[in-house]
Design a protein around this motif. Sequence first.
Motif, PDB file in Angstrom:
ATOM      1  N   LYS A 185     -16.522  14.877   5.975  1.00  0.00           N
ATOM      2  CA  LYS A 185     -17.781  15.491   5.252  1.00  0.00           C
ATOM      3  C   LYS A 185     -17.353  15.233   3.836  1.00  0.00           C
ATOM      4  O   LYS A 185     -18.504  15.384   2.874  1.00  0.00           O
ATOM      5  CB  LYS A 185     -17.837  16.987   5.551  1.00  0.00           C
ATOM      6  CG  LYS A 185     -17.919  17.409   6.961  1.00  0.00           C
ATOM      7  CD  LYS A 185     -19.747  16.974   7.149  1.00  0.00           C
ATOM      8  CE  LYS A 185     -19.992  17.171   8.499  1.00  0.00           C
ATOM      9  NZ  LYS A 185     -20.885  16.916   8.959  1.00  0.00           N
ATOM     10  N   LEU A 186     -15.958  15.150   3.474  1.00  0.00           N
ATOM     11  CA  LEU A 186     -15.807  15.034   1.816  1.00  0.00           C
ATOM     12  C   LEU A 186     -16.169  13.919   1.449  1.00  0.00           C
ATOM     13  O   LEU A 186     -16.730  13.513   0.461  1.00  0.00           O
ATOM     14  CB  LEU A 186     -14.179  15.226   1.730  1.00  0.00           C
ATOM     15  CG  LEU A 186     -13.567  15.183   0.383  1.00  0.00           C
ATOM     16  CD1 LEU A 186     -14.207  16.128  -0.753  1.00  0.00           C
ATOM     17  CD2 LEU A 186     -12.056  15.498   0.401  1.00  0.00           C
ATOM     18  N   ALA A 187     -15.923  12.796   2.340  1.00  0.00           N
ATOM     19  CA  ALA A 187     -16.568  11.411   1.996  1.00  0.00           C
ATOM     20  C   ALA A 187     -17.964  11.511   1.531  1.00  0.00           C
ATOM     21  O   ALA A 187     -18.394  10.782   0.827  1.00  0.00           O
ATOM     22  CB  ALA A 187     -16.240  10.383   2.898  1.00  0.00           C
ATOM     23  N   GLU A 188     -18.763  12.124   2.401  1.00  0.00           N
ATOM     24  CA  GLU A 188     -20.342  12.165   2.214  1.00  0.00           C
ATOM     25  C   GLU A 188     -20.480  12.951   0.975  1.00  0.00           C
ATOM     26  O   GLU A 188     -21.237  12.412   0.226  1.00  0.00           O
ATOM     27  CB  GLU A 188     -20.733  12.987   3.242  1.00  0.00           C
ATOM     28  CG  GLU A 188     -22.331  13.257   3.199  1.00  0.00           C
ATOM     29  CD  GLU A 188     -22.944  14.093   4.319  1.00  0.00           C
ATOM     30  OE1 GLU A 188     -23.573  14.971   4.185  1.00  0.00           O
ATOM     31  OE2 GLU A 188     -22.344  14.062   5.536  1.00  0.00           O
ATOM     32  N   THR A 189     -19.759  13.860   0.593  1.00  0.00           N
ATOM     33  CA  THR A 189     -20.109  14.643  -0.666  1.00  0.00           C
ATOM     34  C   THR A 189     -19.517  13.858  -2.044  1.00  0.00           C
ATOM     35  O   THR A 189     -20.138  13.676  -2.888  1.00  0.00           O
ATOM     36  CB  THR A 189     -19.013  16.209  -0.708  1.00  0.00           C
ATOM     37  OG1 THR A 189     -19.608  16.692   0.348  1.00  0.00           O
ATOM     38  CG2 THR A 189     -19.095  16.657  -1.946  1.00  0.00           C
ATOM     39  N   LEU A 190     -18.297  12.936  -1.669  1.00  0.00           N
ATOM     40  CA  LEU A 190     -18.013  12.064  -2.922  1.00  0.00           C
ATOM     41  C   LEU A 190     -18.936  11.076  -3.170  1.00  0.00           C
ATOM     42  O   LEU A 190     -18.927  10.439  -4.139  1.00  0.00           O
ATOM     43  CB  LEU A 190     -16.598  11.744  -2.507  1.00  0.00           C
ATOM     44  CG  LEU A 190     -15.263  12.530  -2.434  1.00  0.00           C
ATOM     45  CD1 LEU A 190     -14.166  12.021  -1.871  1.00  0.00           C
ATOM     46  CD2 LEU A 190     -15.186  13.288  -3.780  1.00  0.00           C
ATOM     47  N   SER A 191     -19.896  10.522  -2.088  1.00  0.00           N
ATOM     48  CA  SER A 191     -20.735   9.671  -2.495  1.00  0.00           C
ATOM     49  C   SER A 191     -22.063   9.879  -2.917  1.00  0.00           C
ATOM     50  O   SER A 191     -22.883   8.923  -3.230  1.00  0.00           O
ATOM     51  CB  SER A 191     -20.927   8.733  -0.860  1.00  0.00           C
ATOM     52  OG  SER A 191     -21.540   9.599  -0.159  1.00  0.00           O
ATOM     53  N   ARG A 192     -22.108  11.059  -3.204  1.00  0.00           N
ATOM     54  CA  ARG A 192     -23.460  11.687  -3.855  1.00  0.00           C
ATOM     55  C   ARG A 192     -23.709  11.006  -5.085  1.00  0.00           C
ATOM     56  O   ARG A 192     -22.539  10.673  -5.799  1.00  0.00           O
ATOM     57  CB  ARG A 192     -23.512  13.045  -3.935  1.00  0.00           C
ATOM     58  CG  ARG A 192     -23.662  13.525  -2.395  1.00  0.00           C
ATOM     59  CD  ARG A 192     -23.923  15.037  -2.346  1.00  0.00           C
ATOM     60  NE  ARG A 192     -24.006  15.596  -1.081  1.00  0.00           N
ATOM     61  CZ  ARG A 192     -23.402  16.588  -0.506  1.00  0.00           C
ATOM     62  NH1 ARG A 192     -22.888  17.340  -1.431  1.00  0.00           N
ATOM     63  NH2 ARG A 192     -23.513  16.966   0.474  1.00  0.00           N
ATOM     64  N   PRO A 193     -24.737  10.457  -5.506  1.00  0.00           N
ATOM     65  CA  PRO A 193     -25.170   9.973  -6.819  1.00  0.00           C
ATOM     66  C   PRO A 193     -24.484  10.709  -7.957  1.00  0.00           C
ATOM     67  O   PRO A 193     -23.881  10.084  -8.953  1.00  0.00           O
ATOM     68  CB  PRO A 193     -26.745  10.134  -7.111  1.00  0.00           C
ATOM     69  CG  PRO A 193     -27.035  10.393  -5.436  1.00  0.00           C
ATOM     70  CD  PRO A 193     -26.183  11.051  -4.825  1.00  0.00           C
TER      71      PRO A 193
ATOM     72  N   GLY B 196     -23.785   5.713 -12.583  1.00  0.00           N
ATOM     73  CA  GLY B 196     -23.247   4.843 -13.706  1.00  0.00           C
ATOM     74  C   GLY B 196     -21.925   4.032 -13.488  1.00  0.00           C
ATOM     75  O   GLY B 196     -21.602   2.963 -14.365  1.00  0.00           O
ATOM     76  N   VAL B 197     -21.472   4.160 -12.328  1.00  0.00           N
ATOM     77  CA  VAL B 197     -20.327   2.925 -11.838  1.00  0.00           C
ATOM     78  C   VAL B 197     -20.575   2.455 -10.591  1.00  0.00           C
ATOM     79  O   VAL B 197     -21.476   3.007  -9.930  1.00  0.00           O
ATOM     80  CB  VAL B 197     -18.880   3.826 -11.866  1.00  0.00           C
ATOM     81  CG1 VAL B 197     -18.459   4.118 -13.314  1.00  0.00           C
ATOM     82  CG2 VAL B 197     -18.998   4.788 -11.120  1.00  0.00           C
TER      83      VAL B 197
END
Length: 183
Positions: free
Chosen positions: A148-156, A161-162
Amino acid sequence: MTTYAALLRGINVGGNKKLPMADLRELMTGLGHDGVRTYLQSGQAVFTSGHGDEESLAAELTRAVERRFGFSVDVIVRAHAYLKAVAEACPFPAAELEAKQLHVTYFSAPVTAERFAEIDRAAHLPEEFRLGDRVLYLYAPEGLGRSKLAETLSRPRATKGVIATSRNWNTVVKLVEMTAPQA
């Protein structure tokens, strides 16, 4: 001559952006790079070059892929010294973990902790992340697919900008080995 790894984001995933590794090697050799080798089918290539820097080499490869294959792909290029430093700086006990539990997200530019300030870290435990030099280290005990953390970290907001592209720990280590100076 410097040895680099090119990390192509999102190719050969779920049937999208198909780019055979033999074609990628041919393309990169045609750009004047030497010793082009690929690792797995998920977008890693190692090569040596005496011209350009990481950013210009990434931009050149991005343009060449689009011209030849008709789709855009984000590329990050990093030299051996950087890749080795990233592996050595891992804040998690990599030797004690399964490779599926540890991932590194490479960024095209530095990111600050403020970018991730809204994430409730305690709510995601035992999953954790830490920032490094243009990277994010992710510990996901159940693997990336269940994280779930990976999902959160991949949000726009986190990636705005990177360019961001993730690799599991086996790939991180393999790219350090493949880019190491040959004796």
